[in-house]
Design a protein around this motif. Structure first.
Motif, PDB file in Angstrom:
ATOM      1  N   GLN A 148       0.847  -1.184   0.000  1.00 39.33           N
ATOM      2  CA  GLN A 148       0.000   0.000   0.000  1.00 39.33           C
ATOM      3  C   GLN A 148       0.883   1.235   0.000  1.00 39.33           C
ATOM      4  O   GLN A 148       2.074   1.160   0.326  1.00 39.33           O
ATOM      5  N   TYR A 149       0.288   2.362  -0.391  1.00 38.96           N
ATOM      6  CA  TYR A 149       1.057   3.604  -0.455  1.00 38.96           C
ATOM      7  C   TYR A 149       0.441   4.654   0.452  1.00 38.96           C
ATOM      8  O   TYR A 149      -0.786   4.806   0.521  1.00 38.96           O
ATOM      9  N   ASP A 150       1.311   5.366   1.140  1.00 37.38           N
ATOM     10  CA  ASP A 150       0.945   6.577   1.870  1.00 37.38           C
ATOM     11  C   ASP A 150       1.775   7.686   1.248  1.00 37.38           C
ATOM     12  O   ASP A 150       2.944   7.860   1.592  1.00 37.38           O
ATOM     13  N   GLY A 151       1.173   8.406   0.297  1.00 35.00           N
ATOM     14  CA  GLY A 151       1.989   9.301  -0.511  1.00 35.00           C
ATOM     15  C   GLY A 151       2.961   8.463  -1.320  1.00 35.00           C
ATOM     16  O   GLY A 151       2.575   7.515  -2.000  1.00 35.00           O
ATOM     17  N   PRO A 211      13.612  10.878   2.436  1.00 36.64           N
ATOM     18  CA  PRO A 211      13.785  12.295   2.788  1.00 36.64           C
ATOM     19  C   PRO A 211      14.724  12.450   3.979  1.00 36.64           C
ATOM     20  O   PRO A 211      14.554  11.772   4.999  1.00 36.64           O
ATOM     21  N   PRO A 212      15.700  13.342   3.903  1.00 35.60           N
ATOM     22  CA  PRO A 212      16.573  13.576   5.061  1.00 35.60           C
ATOM     23  C   PRO A 212      15.783  13.983   6.303  1.00 35.60           C
ATOM     24  O   PRO A 212      16.178  13.658   7.427  1.00 35.60           O
ATOM     25  N   GLN A 213      14.662  14.679   6.102  1.00 30.31           N
ATOM     26  CA  GLN A 213      13.848  15.097   7.254  1.00 30.31           C
ATOM     27  C   GLN A 213      13.284  13.891   8.001  1.00 30.31           C
ATOM     28  O   GLN A 213      13.140  13.926   9.227  1.00 30.31           O
ATOM     29  N   LEU A 214      12.944  12.828   7.263  1.00 29.63           N
ATOM     30  CA  LEU A 214      12.456  11.613   7.922  1.00 29.63           C
ATOM     31  C   LEU A 214      13.566  10.965   8.736  1.00 29.63           C
ATOM     32  O   LEU A 214      13.349  10.541   9.875  1.00 29.63           O
ATOM     33  N   TYR A 274       7.933  14.611   2.837  1.00 31.63           N
ATOM     34  CA  TYR A 274       8.189  14.500   4.273  1.00 31.63           C
ATOM     35  C   TYR A 274       7.114  15.207   5.101  1.00 31.63           C
ATOM     36  O   TYR A 274       7.337  15.575   6.253  1.00 31.63           O
ATOM     37  N   ARG A 275       5.930  15.351   4.541  1.00 34.21           N
ATOM     38  CA  ARG A 275       4.850  15.994   5.289  1.00 34.21           C
ATOM     39  C   ARG A 275       4.324  15.039   6.373  1.00 34.21           C
ATOM     40  O   ARG A 275       4.309  13.821   6.194  1.00 34.21           O
ATOM     41  N   ASP A 276       3.881  15.597   7.478  1.00 33.35           N
ATOM     42  CA  ASP A 276       3.190  14.854   8.554  1.00 33.35           C
ATOM     43  C   ASP A 276       3.911  13.562   8.931  1.00 33.35           C
ATOM     44  O   ASP A 276       3.298  12.492   9.065  1.00 33.35           O
ATOM     45  N   ILE A 277       5.219  13.654   9.126  1.00 35.42           N
ATOM     46  CA  ILE A 277       6.008  12.450   9.396  1.00 35.42           C
ATOM     47  C   ILE A 277       5.509  11.729  10.646  1.00 35.42           C
ATOM     48  O   ILE A 277       5.364  10.500  10.657  1.00 35.42           O
ATOM     49  N   LEU A 297      10.054   6.728  -1.148  1.00 34.56           N
ATOM     50  CA  LEU A 297      10.574   6.719  -2.516  1.00 34.56           C
ATOM     51  C   LEU A 297      10.697   8.107  -3.136  1.00 34.56           C
ATOM     52  O   LEU A 297      10.958   8.216  -4.332  1.00 34.56           O
ATOM     53  N   ASP A 298      10.538   9.156  -2.328  1.00 36.03           N
ATOM     54  CA  ASP A 298      10.650  10.520  -2.857  1.00 36.03           C
ATOM     55  C   ASP A 298      11.279  11.403  -1.785  1.00 36.03           C
ATOM     56  O   ASP A 298      10.682  11.614  -0.725  1.00 36.03           O
ATOM     57  N   PRO A 299      12.482  11.950  -2.046  1.00 34.04           N
ATOM     58  CA  PRO A 299      13.152  12.776  -1.030  1.00 34.04           C
ATOM     59  C   PRO A 299      12.360  14.013  -0.619  1.00 34.04           C
ATOM     60  O   PRO A 299      12.616  14.581   0.438  1.00 34.04           O
TER      61      PRO A 299
END
Length: 259
Positions: A30-33, A89-92, A59-62, A54-56
């Motif tokens: 399944q995908y979340d974003g 994403p580096p933020q994650l 990183y919204r609503d981590i 899969l996308d740098p």
């Protein structure tokens, strides 16, 4: 200490990740974003039970999405794992680090040009189409729990691209080496390769790997790829001798258990 090549080729990473998903399919995806949530109730493989961003730039609503994923994993009786590739994403990663998550098991993804690779002159083994026999051989060589047979057979049977199931068996001892090669158009992935513990360093790994790569090359594959843990120095030396080079690395993150 994290040790990875600088500026990995992101298009190459994306393509290898995509063929890897097809070559080792999870039961539920399944995908979340752009976060791919992979779960497989019957098999504990980390690759089949993890969240893969899969996308740098996603990183919204981590915090909310992490807890949502954790509940989904809990419903499967599994602890949440993130798989960090260069696409994460580096933020994650900063979020996981700040909240005390543990990074573990770094894996190197390597490729080799099948048109130039020099394979040693070893005995040639043909692939089998008998999934049950291959699964039995693989579990025995890995000294894995025989109870995993139904789940592993289901995974191997669900691989959509052409697959080569290789094993080396001896009359007295039975299976001593096993390998799975998945050919996805011009790419051939070595999804598993194992040699019995008491038969290692005797050339069986080279023998079965060479057979798999020859099979893939005759079917039109131009590039071979594989994954190996960074701590597996004997395997890294073998692959380097055959001409494999690093493309990128990935690792897993898990919550630290409370003391």
């Amino acid at each position: 200490m994290q040790n990875r090549i600088h500026n990995p080729n992101l298009p190459a990473v994306r393509r290898l990740e995509a063929v890897g998903f097809r070559a080792w399919p999870a039961a539920s995806v399944q995908y979340d974003g752009s976060w791919q949530v992979r779960l497989t109730a019957g098999h504990p493989s980390k690759r089949l039970n993890c969240v893969v961003p899969l996308d740098p730039s996603d990183y919204r609503d981590i915090d909310i999405r992490t807890e949502k994923a954790a509940r989904r994993f809990e419903a499967y009786g599994r602890a949440l794992l993130f798989r960090e590739t260069p696409l994460a994403p580096p933020q994650l990663i900063d979020f996981l680090r700040r909240h005390g998550w543990e990074r573990f098991e770094e894996v190197i993804v390597m490729t080799a040009d099948l048109s130039t690779i020099e394979m040693p002159d070893t005995m040639h083994h043909l692939p089998s189409h008998d999934v049950g026999r291959f699964v039995d051989a693989s579990l025995k060589v890995d000294a894995a729990d025989p109870a995993l047979k139904p789940a592993l057979a289901e995974i191997v049977s669900s691989i959509k691209p052409p697959s080569g199931l290789f094993s080396i068996e001896e009359p007295q001892t039975g299976p001593v080496a096993a390998a799975l090669c998945v050919q996805d158009n011009d790419l051939a992935g070595i999804m598993s390769l194992a040699v019995a513990a008491d038969r290692q360093r005797q050339g069986l790994g080279v023998e079965i790997l060479s057979s798999a790569l020859r099979w893939a090359r005759t079917r039109g594959a131009r590039t071979a790829w594989l994954q190996v843990t960074a701590a597996n120095e004997p395997a890294l030396a073998l692959y380097a001798r055959l001409g494999f080079g690093e493309v990128y690395r990935y690792a897993y993150w898990r919550r630290n258990k409370p003391e």
